[in-house]
Write an enzyme that holds these catalytic residues in place. Sequence first.
Site, short mmCIF file in Angstrom:
data_model
loop_
_atom_site.label_atom_id
_atom_site.label_comp_id
_atom_site.label_asym_id
_atom_site.label_seq_id
_atom_site.Cartn_x
_atom_site.Cartn_y
_atom_site.Cartn_z
N GLU A 115 0.81 -1.22 0.00
CA GLU A 115 0.00 0.00 0.00
C GLU A 115 0.84 1.27 0.00
OE1 GLU A 115 -0.59 -2.60 1.92
OE2 GLU A 115 -2.52 -3.30 1.16
N GLN A 170 -8.64 -1.86 -0.16
CA GLN A 170 -9.63 -2.91 0.11
C GLN A 170 -10.27 -2.77 1.49
OE1 GLN A 170 -8.07 -6.92 -0.47
NE2 GLN A 170 -8.57 -6.75 -2.64
N HIS A 202 -11.16 -4.35 10.66
CA HIS A 202 -11.83 -4.09 9.38
C HIS A 202 -13.02 -3.15 9.53
CE1 HIS A 202 -9.43 -7.44 8.01
NE2 HIS A 202 -9.89 -7.33 6.79
#
Lengths: 321, 320
Positions: free
Chosen positions: A55, A77, A125
């Site tokens: 990233e 993502q 997440h």
Amino acid sequence: MRYQQALGKALRDEMARDPGLFVVGEDVRESLRGVTKGLAEEFGANRVLDMPISEQMFTGFATGAALAGRRCVVEYQIPSLLYLAFEQIANQAQKLHLMTGGQAKVPVVYFVPGSGARLGLAAQHSDHPYSLFAHAGVKTVLPATAADAYGLLVASIRDDDPVVFLAPAAALPTREEVPDEPFVVPLGSGRIHREGHDVTVVAVGHLVHDALALADELADEISMEVFDPRTLYPFDWELLAASIGRTGRLVVYDDANRTCGLAAEIIATAAEEMPLLAPPKRVTRADVPIPFAVELELAALPSREQLAAAVRHVVREEVRG
Amino acid sequence: MTAELYRTMRTIRRFEERVVDLVNANEIAGVTHEYVGQEAVATGVCAALQRDDVITSTHRGHGHVIAKGADVRRMMAELLGRVDGLNRGRGGSMHIADFALGIYGANGIVAAGAPFAAGAAWTAVQDASGVVAATFFGDGGANQGILHETMNLAALWRLPVIFVCENNGYAVTLSQARSTAGSLIERAAAYGMAAEAVDGMDVDAVLDAARGAVERARAGEGPTFLECRTYRFFGHHTAERTMKLGYRTDDEIASWRERDPLLVTGRGLGEAVRAQIDEDVEQLLDEAVEFARQSGRPDPVDAFDHVYASGLRPRSGVAS
Ligand SMILES: Cc1ncc(C[n+]2csc(CCOP(=O)(O)OP(=O)(O)O)c2C)c(N)n1
Ligand SMILES: [Mg+2]
């Protein structure tokens, strides 16, 4: 049109308009997140670049291409991947224009097609890191609806500065009519979704829908104005001041952590600069990493019940003497 | 050619020595990282590049920027924080840039400019412009993840990137022996790119190696890693001299000074030619310092300019 389709349409329209625009990210050709589906077939594989899981590198890669004259959308993502890229966004891309005395521009969009909690994804997440970027002065966009997602993504791509664009996961299934012809929603313009005269509720991202539902529920009791900033930096302070000028009362409904979150900034600014008749309130995430079990997750997130209580409280406060 | 290489190295050397004086005299704010000792690396690499080629530089960037052709007067004005500085006084030593010359900036974060080179190189391939990008970093930078992420991509996509590692033996006080496992060349070779060690005190050797790398890059044969073995004669930065650090010995410094690239290259020129260049350089730098001192100081009301390319005004620190 569904929110997610509106994002895809914005990318497609802009890629057709600007042959220099390209997309990078993980699994963007197959399109794990759905937004970039079909773009490689339509515009060529060299416009849609699948990147290794690096990233920091691919964020800086976009900067390099931008310095060489391109525009780029970088897809992440997971929202927390922005932490890995934070140095490259907040300390490199964002500062290059200033550091070079105006020579450099970095028209790159950092795009998360599903930010915030979506139940059951647990601590790593479920973050919704917009306050961090607004704090760093990075243009930060958080559309609540499909048409705004379209118009703001187009505006973000055409903007000459770095822009963090977070599509709230919980808003992706929502629908709104999106005109066929390309259009822009300018960065820094808020939207009043519902007018009211008792209290201004500033809600961000998917929480706008929640606030609107509450406004319906309470309609007989309280007249709620629902204000959606749409862009968190720059923020439409003028529109907010006008709204508070009418209602005199403020509640902020925010999906960021409480401490140094966006709500803190909105309330501080309102307290300093706007005609509040009563002390404002904020309903935010707790300062808690999102726990896995659904009961625990929901307890850490801001809720409609909490918002209802805050709204009632603020509306009943005595007018300051 | 040798005379021009010497001229560039001499310009860097004397620029840096004057900068030290100006820092010590408080005419330059903060600290700067001097390039003294390493001149052959920037000079050799940039002599193999064209004007449109891109470089990304480091915190120790003055040498790269001078070698790529920047105007030393505007560089000096930048260091003094003046309006005629290359960055209008917004960048200073660690961010000097000149996009008209492909100089994508010195960088205050170790190895952070490496992916810019990859992005610029990819764009060059798409545009078939023939441009190559060289990214400079130190032995310390060779341990940054972002550099390895970039080497992987550049090798995978055969991008026209030249990775120039300036191995001066230390990252601040940490020696390479205490920081680095294995060999840098073998690391690079493991990505499948051409990798070679170069005597970084010998400008001709650097130029040769850089020409080879540029040729490969322009021919579509992908990136090259050059480990240029060199040494900095001064401290990590201007303030080090007051810090009494013991991480290296005077003997070690003296032994590297015997291989001073200016002495080595200067000897080959003949006394008259060398003396003339030295005089020219002194005159140029006199002008640079004079230009910088004459240049205006920025007006505090302009502190919020150039934050956003779109012209957006940032919020100020007090309510209006
Ligand atoms: C990522 C990062 N970590 C730490 C620093 C502080 N720092 C500045 S220069 C430096 C040493 C760099 O060593 P090297 O890459 O060998 O370059 P040199 O100074 O020897 O030219 C350090 C640790 C920084 N600027 N960036
Ligand atoms: Mg070093």
